[in-house]
Design a protein around this motif. Sequence first.
Motif: not given
Length: 99
Positions: A40-41, A48-49, A54-59
């Motif tokens: 599970y862990a 999450e990795a 694949v996800q980019i976070r920007v302001s």
Amino acid sequence: MMNMQNKDTRLVARVDEETQQLIAHAAELTGRSISQFLIYAAKKEAMEAERQAVQIRVSRKSADKMLELLDNPEPINPELRAAALKHRKLARDFKNRRN
């Protein structure tokens, strides 16, 4: 003949005694076996990795600036244009040599 499609694979990890006790205690607290807890862990961390990869976070400000530049790009400077043309020629020459 044995059906290999249903065979599970085994993961093995060596840990110190303190880590083993911590994992065993956490597994017990969650009502899982040590194997279930580890799977599970590990699966949760792996997902999450992958999500972060694949996800980019920007302001909001950065996103607005990127959209503005996409809608109204700055003119290409002469050095960039020359580099792009040189790359195009090199790529075409390489392709022609391969054929």
